[in-house]
Design an enzyme around this catalytic site. Structure first.
Site, PDB file in Angstrom:
ATOM      1  N   ARG A   1       0.867  -8.104  13.667  1.00 28.16           N
ATOM      2  CA  ARG A   1       0.127  -7.097  12.898  1.00 28.16           C
ATOM      3  C   ARG A   1      -0.825  -7.756  11.911  1.00 28.16           C
ATOM      4  O   ARG A   1      -1.942  -7.286  11.705  1.00 28.16           O
ATOM      5  CB  ARG A   1       1.100  -6.176  12.142  1.00 28.16           C
ATOM      6  CG  ARG A   1       1.884  -5.257  13.061  1.00 28.16           C
ATOM      7  CD  ARG A   1       2.838  -4.352  12.299  1.00 28.16           C
ATOM      8  NE  ARG A   1       2.123  -3.484  11.386  1.00 28.16           N
ATOM      9  CZ  ARG A   1       2.507  -3.232  10.133  1.00 28.16           C
ATOM     10  NH1 ARG A   1       3.597  -3.766   9.642  1.00 28.16           N
ATOM     11  NH2 ARG A   1       1.807  -2.422   9.377  1.00 28.16           N
TER      12      ARG A   1
ATOM     13  N   ARG B   1      12.403  -7.530   2.386  1.00 29.60           N
ATOM     14  CA  ARG B   1      12.449  -6.057   2.462  1.00 29.60           C
ATOM     15  C   ARG B   1      13.470  -5.624   3.524  1.00 29.60           C
ATOM     16  O   ARG B   1      14.242  -4.693   3.308  1.00 29.60           O
ATOM     17  CB  ARG B   1      11.045  -5.524   2.791  1.00 29.60           C
ATOM     18  CG  ARG B   1      10.964  -4.019   2.857  1.00 29.60           C
ATOM     19  CD  ARG B   1       9.534  -3.526   2.863  1.00 29.60           C
ATOM     20  NE  ARG B   1       8.868  -3.748   4.131  1.00 29.60           N
ATOM     21  CZ  ARG B   1       7.584  -3.459   4.347  1.00 29.60           C
ATOM     22  NH1 ARG B   1       6.838  -2.974   3.367  1.00 29.60           N
ATOM     23  NH2 ARG B   1       7.039  -3.664   5.523  1.00 29.60           N
TER      24      ARG B   1
ATOM     25  N   ARG C   1      -9.813   1.310   9.847  1.00 24.53           N
ATOM     26  CA  ARG C   1      -9.316   0.007  10.316  1.00 24.53           C
ATOM     27  C   ARG C   1     -10.432  -0.912  10.796  1.00 24.53           C
ATOM     28  O   ARG C   1     -10.209  -2.097  10.994  1.00 24.53           O
ATOM     29  CB  ARG C   1      -8.315   0.195  11.462  1.00 24.53           C
ATOM     30  CG  ARG C   1      -7.012   0.814  11.038  1.00 24.53           C
ATOM     31  CD  ARG C   1      -6.023   0.824  12.192  1.00 24.53           C
ATOM     32  NE  ARG C   1      -4.849   1.594  11.885  1.00 24.53           N
ATOM     33  CZ  ARG C   1      -3.752   1.088  11.333  1.00 24.53           C
ATOM     34  NH1 ARG C   1      -3.695  -0.179  11.043  1.00 24.53           N
ATOM     35  NH2 ARG C   1      -2.722   1.869  11.091  1.00 24.53           N
TER      36      ARG C   1
ATOM     37  N   ARG D   1      12.771  -1.160   9.134  1.00 20.07           N
ATOM     38  CA  ARG D   1      11.548  -0.778   9.842  1.00 20.07           C
ATOM     39  C   ARG D   1      11.313  -1.726  11.014  1.00 20.07           C
ATOM     40  O   ARG D   1      11.509  -2.929  10.902  1.00 20.07           O
ATOM     41  CB  ARG D   1      10.353  -0.838   8.881  1.00 20.07           C
ATOM     42  CG  ARG D   1      10.408   0.194   7.796  1.00 20.07           C
ATOM     43  CD  ARG D   1       9.426  -0.020   6.683  1.00 20.07           C
ATOM     44  NE  ARG D   1       8.085  -0.369   7.119  1.00 20.07           N
ATOM     45  CZ  ARG D   1       7.029  -0.347   6.325  1.00 20.07           C
ATOM     46  NH1 ARG D   1       7.152  -0.001   5.064  1.00 20.07           N
ATOM     47  NH2 ARG D   1       5.849  -0.687   6.772  1.00 20.07           N
TER      48      ARG D   1
ATOM     49  N   LYS E   1       0.830  -1.216   0.000  1.00 17.92           N
ATOM     50  CA  LYS E   1       0.000   0.000   0.000  1.00 17.92           C
ATOM     51  C   LYS E   1       0.860   1.260   0.000  1.00 17.92           C
ATOM     52  O   LYS E   1       0.600   2.181  -0.770  1.00 17.92           O
ATOM     53  CB  LYS E   1      -0.938   0.011   1.214  1.00 17.92           C
ATOM     54  CG  LYS E   1      -1.921  -1.132   1.269  1.00 17.92           C
ATOM     55  CD  LYS E   1      -2.863  -1.037   2.461  1.00 17.92           C
ATOM     56  CE  LYS E   1      -2.178  -1.044   3.812  1.00 17.92           C
ATOM     57  NZ  LYS E   1      -1.506  -2.290   4.163  1.00 17.92           N
TER      58      LYS E   1
END
Length: 194
Positions: free
Chosen positions: A150, A127, A88, A139, A13
């Site tokens: 998550r 990533r 959300r 991250r 996204k």
């Protein structure tokens, strides 16, 4: 152009939102960023949010919707915006519709990046490795265990938002497992209505 991006963490996204921002010159709105900005600015809704956060509580949907309502009034959002990571929950989606209607606005498109969740952990690990190799910071949410938590939260709370928009004829599903440029092309095709 008023858009929402839906999809689990790691679906791409953020990557796609950056491309839309650059091409269409509309801001990407993150509720976290907006919340911090409202608190820093000392706006009425920011003062409410700060009081809740200082007490260790979660900011209510009412406050978040208030922050979004204030933010979309700013000049850069007059021609449109991308909401990434919001709504959300179903309650937030419903509240967003009510708030937009009160301003005489509506969403133009809700894009859902559909991905094979079993392959997302590999994508996240890759990533993180690419960031390390490039000398960039990794991250915090690219830790596989944090990511799995998550993803569980997304499946529990947020996955119900897509059917809400699908029932309203606003949802377009995009295959998020394609190469990045192919995903961008599919999004542009959906936005142009072709």
């Amino acid at each position: 152009m008023r858009l929402i991006f839906l999809g689990p963490p790691g679906a791409g996204k953020g990557t796609q939102a950056i491309r839309i921002v650059e091409k269409h010159r509309i801001p990407q709105l993150s509720t976290g960023d907006m919340l911090r900005a409202a608190v820093a600015a000392g706006s009425p809704v920011g003062v409410k949010a700060k009081a809740v956060m200082d007490s260790g509580g979660l900011v209510s949907d009412e406050i978040v919707i208030g922050i979004v309502a204030d933010r979309i009034e700013e000049p850069d959002a007059k021609t449109g915006f991308i909401l990434d990571g919001f709504p959300r929950t179903l309650a937030q989606a419903e509240a967003l519709d009510v708030m937009l209607a009160s301003k005489g606005l509506k969403l133009d498109k809700v894009l859902e990046l559909k991905v094979d969740q079993s392959k997302l952990v590999d994508r996240i690990v890759r990533r993180a490795e690419e960031a390390k190799a490039a000398g960039l910071p990794v991250r915090k949410d690219d830790d596989p265990e944090v990511f799995k938590t998550r993803l569980q939260a997304y499946n529990r709370d947020t996955a119900v938002v897509a059917p809400y928009y699908e029932q309203r004829g606003q949802l377009t599903a995009i295959d998020g497992m394609q190469p990045i440029d192919a995903v961008t092309s599919a999004i542009e095709k959906a936005l142009s209505g072709s």
